[in-house]
Design a protein around this motif. Structure first.
Motif, PDB file in Angstrom:
ATOM      1  N   VAL A  26       2.708  32.246  73.066  1.00 54.59           N
ATOM      2  CA  VAL A  26       1.309  31.971  73.358  1.00 54.59           C
ATOM      3  C   VAL A  26       0.463  32.773  72.373  1.00 54.59           C
ATOM      4  O   VAL A  26       0.618  33.986  72.255  1.00 54.59           O
ATOM      5  CB  VAL A  26       0.949  32.387  74.801  1.00 54.59           C
ATOM      6  CG1 VAL A  26      -0.537  32.234  75.067  1.00 54.59           C
ATOM      7  CG2 VAL A  26       1.768  31.590  75.799  1.00 54.59           C
ATOM      8  N   ALA A  36      -2.980  31.942  80.192  1.00 54.62           N
ATOM      9  CA  ALA A  36      -1.551  31.645  80.082  1.00 54.62           C
ATOM     10  C   ALA A  36      -0.819  32.336  81.221  1.00 54.62           C
ATOM     11  O   ALA A  36      -1.281  33.348  81.741  1.00 54.62           O
ATOM     12  CB  ALA A  36      -1.011  32.119  78.735  1.00 54.62           C
ATOM     13  N   SER A  38       3.323  33.393  82.453  1.00 59.07           N
ATOM     14  CA  SER A  38       4.661  33.591  81.889  1.00 59.07           C
ATOM     15  C   SER A  38       5.660  32.512  82.305  1.00 59.07           C
ATOM     16  O   SER A  38       6.494  32.097  81.488  1.00 59.07           O
ATOM     17  CB  SER A  38       5.187  34.968  82.272  1.00 59.07           C
ATOM     18  OG  SER A  38       5.234  35.112  83.679  1.00 59.07           O
ATOM     19  N   VAL A  41       5.541  29.219  80.358  1.00 58.65           N
ATOM     20  CA  VAL A  41       6.053  29.478  79.008  1.00 58.65           C
ATOM     21  C   VAL A  41       7.576  29.508  79.043  1.00 58.65           C
ATOM     22  O   VAL A  41       8.243  28.966  78.159  1.00 58.65           O
ATOM     23  CB  VAL A  41       5.470  30.793  78.440  1.00 58.65           C
ATOM     24  CG1 VAL A  41       6.111  31.149  77.111  1.00 58.65           C
ATOM     25  CG2 VAL A  41       3.952  30.668  78.279  1.00 58.65           C
ATOM     26  N   ASN A  44       8.824  26.015  79.084  1.00 59.33           N
ATOM     27  CA  ASN A  44       8.848  25.420  77.738  1.00 59.33           C
ATOM     28  C   ASN A  44      10.077  25.875  76.965  1.00 59.33           C
ATOM     29  O   ASN A  44      10.714  25.088  76.255  1.00 59.33           O
ATOM     30  CB  ASN A  44       7.580  25.797  76.969  1.00 59.33           C
ATOM     31  CG  ASN A  44       6.341  25.169  77.555  1.00 59.33           C
ATOM     32  OD1 ASN A  44       6.395  24.165  78.247  1.00 59.33           O
ATOM     33  ND2 ASN A  44       5.198  25.773  77.299  1.00 59.33           N
TER      34      ASN A  44
END
Length: 134
Positions: A26, A36, A38, A41, A44
């Motif tokens: 990020v 954002a 965690s 992410v 992803n």
């Protein structure tokens, strides 16, 4: 089970092909203002791990992959589903006979699935809410 010669992950295991985690970072231009979290992410990152390892990586969980914010994995591997489909399944059910996400409302069962999967030399991750998995 691990005494079976075809279920010895230590001898059969092959390394995962891993993505460059930096490509999924990020960008933070100014501290404290970048929106954002965690876990998305991580989702992803797991999506890219799955994309590169479609034959030897799965995600296991008690039907919480979506609510645990790891739903990015559904972009490359749906939930395994071999049963009948209903109209409501077409709207976000994320079901497929060749799916890579194993889900069932039983932490004990999915832990057993993961154990068997690992013993055959493959890789996986189990996700659940903390109070349920302990």
């Amino acid at each position: 089970m691990s005494a079976n010669p075809i279920a010895n992950g230590g001898l059969l295991r092959k390394p995962l092909e891993m993505p460059d985690f930096r490509s999924l970072a990020v960008e933070v231009k100014k501290p404290g203002v970048t929106p954002a979290a965690s876990v998305p992410v991580l989702g992803n990152f797991l999506r890219e791990v799955m994309r590169r390892n479609m034959k030897n990586f799965r995600v296991f969980g008690p039907d919480e992959t979506q609510s645990n914010m790891l739903h990015a994995v559904y972009e490359v591997g749906k939930k395994v589903w071999l049963g009948e489909y209903f109209l409501e399944d077409a709207d976000g059910g994320e079901l497929a006979p060749d799916g890579r996400v194993m889900e069932m409302l039983s932490e004990h069962t999915v832990e057993g699935w993961l154990e068997g999967y690992l013993l055959t030399g493959r890789h996986g991750l189990i996700n659940s809410y903390e109070p349920f998995i302990t």
